[in-house]
Every structure is written in C-alpha cells, then in structure tokens.
Design a protein around this motif. Structure first.
Motif, PDB file in Angstrom:
ATOM      1  N   PRO A 191       0.893  -1.205   0.082  1.00 37.84           N
ATOM      2  CA  PRO A 191       0.098   0.151  -0.004  1.00 37.84           C
ATOM      3  C   PRO A 191       0.703   1.385   0.158  1.00 37.84           C
ATOM      4  O   PRO A 191       0.403   2.306  -0.711  1.00 37.84           O
ATOM      5  CB  PRO A 191      -0.882  -0.084   1.203  1.00 37.84           C
ATOM      6  CG  PRO A 191       0.027  -1.121   2.065  1.00 37.84           C
ATOM      7  CD  PRO A 191       0.701  -2.026   1.310  1.00 37.84           C
ATOM      8  N   ASP A 192       2.114   1.144   0.405  1.00 35.88           N
ATOM      9  CA  ASP A 192       2.980   2.336   0.435  1.00 35.88           C
ATOM     10  C   ASP A 192       3.582   2.778  -1.102  1.00 35.88           C
ATOM     11  O   ASP A 192       3.743   3.917  -1.418  1.00 35.88           O
ATOM     12  CB  ASP A 192       4.158   2.293   1.319  1.00 35.88           C
ATOM     13  CG  ASP A 192       3.702   2.332   2.618  1.00 35.88           C
ATOM     14  OD1 ASP A 192       2.573   2.657   3.052  1.00 35.88           O
ATOM     15  OD2 ASP A 192       4.565   1.444   3.664  1.00 35.88           O
ATOM     16  N   ALA A 193       3.368   1.705  -1.921  1.00 32.89           N
ATOM     17  CA  ALA A 193       3.950   1.876  -3.234  1.00 32.89           C
ATOM     18  C   ALA A 193       2.849   1.701  -4.332  1.00 32.89           C
ATOM     19  O   ALA A 193       3.157   2.322  -5.369  1.00 32.89           O
ATOM     20  CB  ALA A 193       4.847   0.702  -3.427  1.00 32.89           C
ATOM     21  N   THR A 195      -1.415   2.549  -5.190  1.00 32.87           N
ATOM     22  CA  THR A 195      -2.677   2.999  -4.868  1.00 32.87           C
ATOM     23  C   THR A 195      -4.102   1.958  -5.593  1.00 32.87           C
ATOM     24  O   THR A 195      -3.823   1.719  -7.089  1.00 32.87           O
ATOM     25  CB  THR A 195      -2.861   4.424  -5.726  1.00 32.87           C
ATOM     26  OG1 THR A 195      -1.894   5.295  -4.936  1.00 32.87           O
ATOM     27  CG2 THR A 195      -4.108   4.679  -5.176  1.00 32.87           C
ATOM     28  N   SER A 204      -5.700  -6.025   2.154  1.00 30.72           N
ATOM     29  CA  SER A 204      -4.427  -5.900   2.371  1.00 30.72           C
ATOM     30  C   SER A 204      -3.932  -7.439   2.753  1.00 30.72           C
ATOM     31  O   SER A 204      -2.672  -7.716   2.820  1.00 30.72           O
ATOM     32  CB  SER A 204      -3.802  -5.132   3.514  1.00 30.72           C
ATOM     33  OG  SER A 204      -4.691  -5.409   4.777  1.00 30.72           O
TER      34      SER A 204
END
Length: 232
Positions: A191-193, A195, A204
């Motif tokens: 999720p940090d990389a 969207t 997740s």
C-alpha cells in the motif's frame, strides 16, 4: 441464489512466486545484455507479460536477436520451474480463503504459461481447488492489462462479466478486470507503493477475502444458474 464466478490471479495472489520470478528474470535478462534487477520487476513490471518487459528493455538498451532471446527464455523458464517446485509457498491466507470459498465456481486467470500455472498450483497443493479451470494468456493469446483474458475465461465458464468477481494483486490485472466490466478485489500488499484504482475494493490480506466476496455476492449473483461443471 446462484453464486458468482471467482477469477483468481496466480502469481502474487495465490502463490508467492514473484521473488523467484524476479530473480530468474534478472539472471536471464542480464545474460543477454539487458540490465535488469529483481527490484525492477517488483517495482515497475509486476504482473507484466515477459515479452513486453523484454520489448521495453530493448527500447532502452538496444535490440537482442530473437535466437538469443528464445534460448534465454527457455533456460530461464526451466530454472524457474525447478525453483518453483522446490521453494514456492502460498500467499498467507490464500489456502484458508479457498477453503472458505470452495462452494463458489472459480478459475485461475494468469498472464503466465499454462505449464507454469500447473507447476505452482501443484507445488503448493492448490491444484485441486481449480482442476482444469486454468486460463493462460499464452493459451488465449491475450494478456492483461487487456480485458480479453478475463472475458475469455468468463465466457468459457458460462458467466457474464457482470457476474464475476476478479481477485488480483497486480495493477495490470486489476485494470484488466475493471475494463472487462467485473467487480474487482485488489490484494494490495504494497500500500505504500501502490494505489488501488477507483472502483476496485482493496484488501491487504487474503484472510480478508471471504468476507468481502460474500458481501459482493449479494450484488453480482446471476439471476439464473449458468453452465458450470466441476473439472471443466
């Protein structure tokens, strides 16, 4: 009420094959003079058809003869098959999700070759969940991010796109299924990389999948039972 068809991606969704794939891609591509790191696949090219990756690298670094590419790919895939059979594990929660959703009609939809799909499912003990319901881009001659592979699978299974739920971890697959007119669940393990695209539902962890599928089933279940047989 008849249940919708679940279309599962394979690499990165059911099995944790992508680190092995990235490593063998790096070895093979560098051997023919196309600079490539495992992190390039996991960052820029995840889920992309191999020959599309090769084409983009040649545009950046220069052409390689077809004979060298064919030989490299044959060696790469043989090495990868050996490692997959020996080292592969499932994505956490995948087996549990398949068990809980076993009443749903399901199939695998993957950009990878059919032989590779069979290898990874057998190596991880997931093959009995899908039997022969395996749809490869190489067999259908169409690959994600084009919607044709999902539509091909749905058609063969006897479902309309509106009565399918696609589950995919890679953006190329998420976009393909959205363009096909399906409901889409994005397994976003980064999720940090990444969207999650608009209109897709993000999870997740595969442990979350059964509850989301059951909720979506109320929205997409077909009005009548489609043609579907175990082992088709």
């Amino acid at each position: 009420m008849p249940l919708p068809l679940l279309l599962f991606d394979c690499d990165g969704t059911l099995v944790d094959s992508e680190p092995l794939l990235a490593d063998e891609m790096s070895t093979g591509l560098n051997s023919v003079g196309l600079p490539f790191l495992p992190s390039d696949y996991l960052g820029e090219f995840r889920g992309t058809r191999f020959r599309n990756i090769v084409a983009q690298l040649q545009a950046r670094h220069g052409d390689v003869s077809n004979d060298r590419l064919d030989s490299m790919e044959t060696t790469m895939r043989a090495n990868l098959a050996r490692r997959l059979a020996q080292e592969l594990t499932t994505i956490p929660g995948a087996k549990e999700a398949l068990q809980q959703l076993s009443a749903y009609p399901s199939a695998v939809v993957s950009n990878g070759p059919e032989g590779k799909i069979r290898t990874v499912l057998k190596a991880t003990g997931l093959d009995h969940y899908f039997a022969e319901r395996l749809f490869s881009g190489y067999t259908a001659n169409c690959w994600k991010p084009e919607p044709c592979l999902h539509l091909h699978a749905a058609s063969i299974m006897g479902f309309s796109a509106a009565h399918c739920i696609a589950i995919d971890d890679a953006l190329v697959g998420v976009r393909a299924a959205l363009d096909a007119g399906m409901r889409v669940i994005h397994l976003n393990r980064f999720p940090d990389a990444e969207t999650t695209p608009e209109n897709a539902i993000m999870i997740s962890s595969m442990f979350q999948l059964p509850a989301v599928v059951r909720q979506l089933s109320q929205e997409v279940s077909p009005a009548a039972e489609p043609y579907y047989s175990e082992g088709k």
